[in-house]
Design a protein around this motif. Structure first.
Motif, PDB file in Angstrom:
ATOM      1  N   PRO A  77       0.848  -1.202   0.000  1.00  0.00           N
ATOM      2  CA  PRO A  77       0.000   0.000   0.000  1.00  0.00           C
ATOM      3  C   PRO A  77       0.876   1.242   0.000  1.00  0.00           C
ATOM      4  O   PRO A  77       2.036   1.213   0.418  1.00  0.00           O
ATOM      5  CB  PRO A  77      -0.788  -0.124   1.300  1.00  0.00           C
ATOM      6  CG  PRO A  77       0.017  -1.020   2.168  1.00  0.00           C
ATOM      7  CD  PRO A  77       0.728  -1.967   1.262  1.00  0.00           C
ATOM      8  N   PRO A  78       0.346   2.358  -0.439  1.00  0.00           N
ATOM      9  CA  PRO A  78       1.146   3.574  -0.530  1.00  0.00           C
ATOM     10  C   PRO A  78       1.719   4.031   0.798  1.00  0.00           C
ATOM     11  O   PRO A  78       2.787   4.646   0.832  1.00  0.00           O
ATOM     12  CB  PRO A  78       0.166   4.604  -1.095  1.00  0.00           C
ATOM     13  CG  PRO A  78      -0.851   3.788  -1.826  1.00  0.00           C
ATOM     14  CD  PRO A  78      -1.011   2.511  -1.045  1.00  0.00           C
ATOM     15  N   GLU A  79       1.025   3.704   1.889  1.00  0.00           N
ATOM     16  CA  GLU A  79       1.496   4.174   3.180  1.00  0.00           C
ATOM     17  C   GLU A  79       2.485   3.231   3.845  1.00  0.00           C
ATOM     18  O   GLU A  79       2.949   3.477   4.965  1.00  0.00           O
ATOM     19  CB  GLU A  79       0.307   4.400   4.120  1.00  0.00           C
ATOM     20  CG  GLU A  79      -0.445   3.128   4.507  1.00  0.00           C
ATOM     21  CD  GLU A  79      -1.472   2.715   3.448  1.00  0.00           C
ATOM     22  OE1 GLU A  79      -2.196   1.752   3.671  1.00  0.00           O
ATOM     23  OE2 GLU A  79      -1.500   3.386   2.377  1.00  0.00           O
ATOM     24  N   SER A  80       2.920   2.163   3.134  1.00  0.00           N
ATOM     25  CA  SER A  80       3.817   1.179   3.744  1.00  0.00           C
ATOM     26  C   SER A  80       5.193   1.798   3.966  1.00  0.00           C
ATOM     27  O   SER A  80       5.760   2.449   3.072  1.00  0.00           O
ATOM     28  CB  SER A  80       3.942  -0.053   2.850  1.00  0.00           C
ATOM     29  OG  SER A  80       4.939  -0.926   3.364  1.00  0.00           O
ATOM     30  N   PRO A  81       5.755   1.594   5.177  1.00  0.00           N
ATOM     31  CA  PRO A  81       7.099   2.133   5.446  1.00  0.00           C
ATOM     32  C   PRO A  81       8.205   1.421   4.663  1.00  0.00           C
ATOM     33  O   PRO A  81       9.341   1.889   4.632  1.00  0.00           O
ATOM     34  CB  PRO A  81       7.246   1.910   6.954  1.00  0.00           C
ATOM     35  CG  PRO A  81       6.361   0.756   7.258  1.00  0.00           C
ATOM     36  CD  PRO A  81       5.175   0.873   6.351  1.00  0.00           C
ATOM     37  N   HIS A  82       7.916   0.294   4.019  1.00  0.00           N
ATOM     38  CA  HIS A  82       8.946  -0.455   3.285  1.00  0.00           C
ATOM     39  C   HIS A  82       9.115  -0.004   1.830  1.00  0.00           C
ATOM     40  O   HIS A  82      10.026  -0.462   1.141  1.00  0.00           O
ATOM     41  CB  HIS A  82       8.595  -1.950   3.293  1.00  0.00           C
ATOM     42  CG  HIS A  82       8.491  -2.532   4.673  1.00  0.00           C
ATOM     43  ND1 HIS A  82       9.563  -2.647   5.516  1.00  0.00           N
ATOM     44  CD2 HIS A  82       7.398  -3.009   5.357  1.00  0.00           C
ATOM     45  CE1 HIS A  82       9.169  -3.187   6.660  1.00  0.00           C
ATOM     46  NE2 HIS A  82       7.841  -3.410   6.592  1.00  0.00           N
ATOM     47  N   ARG A  83       8.250   0.880   1.372  1.00  0.00           N
ATOM     48  CA  ARG A  83       8.331   1.314  -0.021  1.00  0.00           C
ATOM     49  C   ARG A  83       9.644   2.077  -0.289  1.00  0.00           C
ATOM     50  O   ARG A  83      10.227   1.982  -1.363  1.00  0.00           O
ATOM     51  CB  ARG A  83       7.130   2.209  -0.371  1.00  0.00           C
ATOM     52  CG  ARG A  83       5.801   1.429  -0.410  1.00  0.00           C
ATOM     53  CD  ARG A  83       4.658   2.364  -0.855  1.00  0.00           C
ATOM     54  NE  ARG A  83       4.816   2.787  -2.235  1.00  0.00           N
ATOM     55  CZ  ARG A  83       4.330   2.121  -3.281  1.00  0.00           C
ATOM     56  NH1 ARG A  83       3.704   0.978  -3.092  1.00  0.00           N
ATOM     57  NH2 ARG A  83       4.521   2.581  -4.498  1.00  0.00           N
ATOM     58  N   HIS A  84      10.126   2.829   0.745  1.00  0.00           N
ATOM     59  CA  HIS A  84      11.364   3.592   0.557  1.00  0.00           C
ATOM     60  C   HIS A  84      12.544   2.658   0.293  1.00  0.00           C
ATOM     61  O   HIS A  84      13.372   2.909  -0.599  1.00  0.00           O
ATOM     62  CB  HIS A  84      11.624   4.457   1.799  1.00  0.00           C
ATOM     63  CG  HIS A  84      12.924   5.203   1.729  1.00  0.00           C
ATOM     64  ND1 HIS A  84      13.137   6.264   0.868  1.00  0.00           N
ATOM     65  CD2 HIS A  84      14.105   5.018   2.405  1.00  0.00           C
ATOM     66  CE1 HIS A  84      14.372   6.700   1.013  1.00  0.00           C
ATOM     67  NE2 HIS A  84      14.985   5.951   1.955  1.00  0.00           N
ATOM     68  N   GLU A  85      12.629   1.574   1.106  1.00  0.00           N
ATOM     69  CA  GLU A  85      13.721   0.642   0.899  1.00  0.00           C
ATOM     70  C   GLU A  85      13.658  -0.007  -0.483  1.00  0.00           C
ATOM     71  O   GLU A  85      14.678  -0.202  -1.166  1.00  0.00           O
ATOM     72  CB  GLU A  85      13.722  -0.433   1.982  1.00  0.00           C
ATOM     73  CG  GLU A  85      14.159   0.030   3.351  1.00  0.00           C
ATOM     74  CD  GLU A  85      13.027   0.668   4.147  1.00  0.00           C
ATOM     75  OE1 GLU A  85      11.943   0.883   3.547  1.00  0.00           O
ATOM     76  OE2 GLU A  85      13.231   0.999   5.319  1.00  0.00           O
ATOM     77  N   LEU A  86      12.426  -0.323  -0.894  1.00  0.00           N
ATOM     78  CA  LEU A  86      12.274  -0.944  -2.219  1.00  0.00           C
ATOM     79  C   LEU A  86      12.650   0.030  -3.348  1.00  0.00           C
ATOM     80  O   LEU A  86      13.222  -0.362  -4.372  1.00  0.00           O
ATOM     81  CB  LEU A  86      10.840  -1.435  -2.405  1.00  0.00           C
ATOM     82  CG  LEU A  86      10.460  -2.674  -1.580  1.00  0.00           C
ATOM     83  CD1 LEU A  86       8.971  -2.965  -1.726  1.00  0.00           C
ATOM     84  CD2 LEU A  86      11.270  -3.873  -2.056  1.00  0.00           C
ATOM     85  N   PHE A  87      12.310   1.318  -3.156  1.00  0.00           N
ATOM     86  CA  PHE A  87      12.687   2.320  -4.153  1.00  0.00           C
ATOM     87  C   PHE A  87      14.223   2.421  -4.273  1.00  0.00           C
ATOM     88  O   PHE A  87      14.771   2.572  -5.366  1.00  0.00           O
ATOM     89  CB  PHE A  87      12.106   3.687  -3.777  1.00  0.00           C
ATOM     90  CG  PHE A  87      10.734   3.915  -4.342  1.00  0.00           C
ATOM     91  CD1 PHE A  87      10.507   3.890  -5.718  1.00  0.00           C
ATOM     92  CD2 PHE A  87       9.647   4.168  -3.492  1.00  0.00           C
ATOM     93  CE1 PHE A  87       9.226   4.100  -6.216  1.00  0.00           C
ATOM     94  CE2 PHE A  87       8.381   4.378  -4.011  1.00  0.00           C
ATOM     95  CZ  PHE A  87       8.170   4.339  -5.368  1.00  0.00           C
TER      96      PHE A  87
END
Length: 732
Positions: free
Chosen positions: A474-484
């Motif tokens: 989901p957009p609010e997931s804190p793990h999206r930054h690491e994946l980016f």
């Protein structure tokens, strides 16, 4: 019947009565006599100087008797004539101690005159013979000295001079030398002399067939002396000789064969103008003596011609060599150089003469190299191999040359010299260096291509799975930054893989016809962001620029890489220029790193005023992974990628750079006349995979990539049949 010869007498007497008595006395003689009277000392002197009389009679009653007596005594021997004295008995005692013909006037008879005339003839004959012998010996000595002392270049002139002396001595108007050529096929007049009387007539007697003179040729082959007093006396077989001599205005000639090693090689001929001539016995001795002298002179002449011919042949061979040839003496000093040496080194013959070869060409290595030319080692030079020397030319430039040396003995003596051959190998060494560089880059390219292909498969899996995770979170997931961050690093690695594939020429090319102006215009906005605000960008595009055929995307890659290289060369800011132009090269140009062939090109130029490059950096500029940047700031693939793209596009790249003076890169691509069929556009983003229910057969040898694709397809509703190779796919 031929009349008897008349004898001239001169009677020096003042009293006419004595002259009449003398005339009456000699009239009784059977000898034909003509008597003249000398009345004075001056008349006597004139007659003696003219030597016009066979007998001089001096009467004691002559008024100037003592003076005339002294005069006759002084001239009698020289003139070869007899002098007698008629005196009275009182004067007879004056001649008691002298060897003179003295007669008492009253007892003098005609028989005394006849006896005196016989003595005069004998004396004159002896005097003439003695004079001839003296002059003959002088002539022989003169010609011998002339032929012995003459220099090689004087041979022809001395032979003509000798012919003139022989002709004048023999009293003829023409003398010539004839040589046989082509066996006895032709007779060639090689040298001649003519008096003014025959000079014009003899100009056409140059080269005639020997068969034109059959009788004369046969006489000469039999080594006979030919003496003709009158051509009317020649046999019928000598009709051609008769016509030939007659055409020269002559009736008498003589010839003798020239012999060498027992063979007749020509003849010496003399021709007398006018009517018949009685040659006398002396002509035999003269011609037979002169013939060997001229043969010797001819041998000297032929030897000189052979030497000149050999010298010309040697010089033509030496001067046609493509190598510089040097002759050295025993001390290693230059004795001779050919023209090619002067072209290779810039030194003239006079500048190189007597210089030590190595001090002239390689002064910094003169000591070590001169040992090879020492006298002790010259005899062992043969087979010593070829050495490469860095020659300093006269203008200060340097060229690599190969040096090969062999010993030789000048003039066949015991001391050794050396023959050195210099060959310019600068271009050869440059080609070898280019070949080695090409082979090295090809090897690196093969390695990079193989690594990049496998690494690209790994990156595909990393990018794919990171994309799936981002899609599911989901957009609010804190793990999206690491994946980016993972995706960003993977994309940077992908760019590196793209460069490796381009360098190894495994990147798929899509050549189209387009204008470089379009590439520059489409990329300029991104370039301004790349270089930053402290660098001024100037773009100059040729509005009449021709089109070219290449991969437009790769041309963008070339431009970006060159601009980034220019930016990094100006850390404190500067000026960067991009220019396009049409270039017509009429002849091949010498450029770095490779020559630019003749042809029509479109040019892309990138110029900066950065710190520039030295020769060592330029030599390794396009090597893969070579960089002068700090660690972590460059991969060393930017310019090697540019080089690979240019080579794949059959173009050329030229570099100009000096330390502190900036750098200019020029890319030359072949110009085409076709219309552009591509406008460069870059579309960023991706299209979503549509859902479906069909069955898809997936064949992929890399397991991680295959697993990723299977998951993506199945998540979109597709049924997937997977296989790792073609054989299993057929089985499914």
């Amino acid at each position: 019947m031929e009349s008897a010869p008349q004898h001239n007498l001169l009677y020096a007497v003042t009293q006419d009565r004595h002259f009449r008595h003398f005339s009456q006395t000699i009239a009784l003689s059977a000898v034909r006599l003509r008597v003249e009277q000398a009345h004075s000392y001056h008349q006597m002197l004139k007659a003696l100087l003219a030597n016009s009389h066979q007998l001089y009679v001096i009467d004691g009653a002559f008024d100037e008797f003592p003076a005339v007596q002294a005069l006759c005594q002084a001239h009698a021997t020289r003139i070869g004539s007899s002098v007698l004295y008629l005196v009275d008995e009182a004067q007879e005692a004056l001649f008691a101690s002298e060897d003179a013909d003295v007669f008492i006037r009253e007892r003098f008879t005609y028989r005394d005159i006849e006896r005196c005339l016989r003595n005069a003839r004998r004396q004159r004959s002896l005097a003439e013979a003695l004079s001839y012998r003296i002059h003959y010996e002088q002539l022989v000595g003169e010609l011998l000295t002339m032929f012995i002392r003459m220099d090689a270049h004087e041979v022809d002139g001395k032979i003509r001079q000798a012919l003139e002396r022989v002709g004048e001595f023999a009293g003829v108007e023409h003398a010539s030398l004839w040589l046989c050529s082509g066996g006895h096929g032709r007779m060639q007049c090689t040298h001649e002399w003519s008096s003014r009387r025959m000079e014009q007539q003899s100009q056409w007697t140059r080269d005639v067939p020997a068969d034109d003179f059959p009788w004369l040729s046969s006489q000469l082959r039999e080594k006979k002396l030919v003496v003709v007093e009158d051509i009317a006396l020649l046999p019928d077989t000598a009709e051609r000789e008769r016509r030939y001599v007659s055409a020269l205005g002559s009736h008498a000639f003589a010839a003798v064969a020239l012999e060498q090693t027992g063979m007749t090689v020509g003849c010496l001929a003399i021709i007398s103008a006018g009517a018949r001539r009685s040659w006398g016995a002396n002509v035999d001795e003269l011609l037979r003596t002169m013939a060997p002298l001229f043969v010797t002179a001819f041998a000297r002449r032929n030897a000189e011609h052979a030497r000149k011919k050999s010298e010309i042949r040697f010089r033509s061979v030496v001067e046609s060599l493509n190598d510089g040839l040097v002759l050295l003496d025993r001390f290693g000093c230059i004795e001779y150089v050919n023209d090619r040496f002067t072209q290779l080194t810039g030194y003239s013959r006079s500048e190189a003469s007597e210089k030590r070869l190595f001090s002239l060409l390689v002064p910094e290595r003169e000591t070590s190299l001169s040992k090879a030319a020492s006298y002790d080692r010259l005899s062992r030079l043969r087979g010593a191999g070829v050495q490469h020397i860095h020659v300093r030319r006269k203008d200060g430039s340097r060229r690599w040359m190969s040096l090969a040396m062999s010993p030789y003995r000048p003039g066949g003596g015991s001391s050794y010299g050396a023959v050195a051959l210099l060959t310019d190998i600068t271009d050869q060494l440059e080609l070898e260096a280019q070949l080695h560089q090409s082979q090295k880059m090809e090897a690196v390219g093969r390695l990079a291509g193989g690594v990049a292909h496998d690494f690209n498969n790994f990156l595909t899996a990393v990018l794919g799975y990171s994309g799936l995770l981002l899609h599911r979170l989901p957009p609010e997931s804190p793990h999206r930054h690491e994946l980016f961050q993972i995706r960003k690093a993977s994309e940077q690695a992908g760019a590196l893989v793209h460069q490796l594939l381009t360098f190894s020429r495994k990147q798929i090319m899509t050549p189209r016809v387009f204008s470089l102006n379009t590439v520059v215009e489409e990329t300029s906005r991104m370039l301004r962001r790349l270089i930053g605000e402290d660098i001024s960008l100037q773009i100059e595009l040729d509005p009449l620029l021709a089109n070219t055929r290449a991969d437009a995307g790769q041309m963008q890659q070339i431009l970006i890489n060159l601009v980034i290289n220019a930016r990094d060369a100006m850390p404190d800011g500067g000026e960067l220029g991009i220019r396009t132009a049409n270039v017509v090269q009429s002849v091949q140009a010498s450029c770095e790193p490779q020559p630019l062939p003749a042809g029509s090109y479109v040019m892309l130029e990138v110029t900066d005023n950065g710190h520039g490059m030295n020769a060592d950096v330029k030599a390794r500029l396009f090597e893969p992974f070579f960089t002068t940047k700090e660690p972590g700031r460059g991969t060393g693939l930017g310019l090697s990628t540019v080089y690979g793209i240019v080579e794949s596009s059959r173009g050329h790249i030229v570099v100009q750079s000096e330390p502190g003076e900036g750098t200019t890169f020029r890319v030359y691509l072949s110009a085409v006349e076709a219309e552009a069929d591509l406008v460069v556009q870059r579309t960023f983003g991706r299209e979503e995979l549509r859902e479906g229910s069909e069955t898809v057969l997936l064949v992929e040898d890399e397991g991680s990539v295959r697993s990723l694709l299977v998951e993506v397809l199945r998540s979109s509703g597709y049924a997937v049949l997977e296989a790792e190779d073609g054989q299993k796919a057929v089985e499914l």
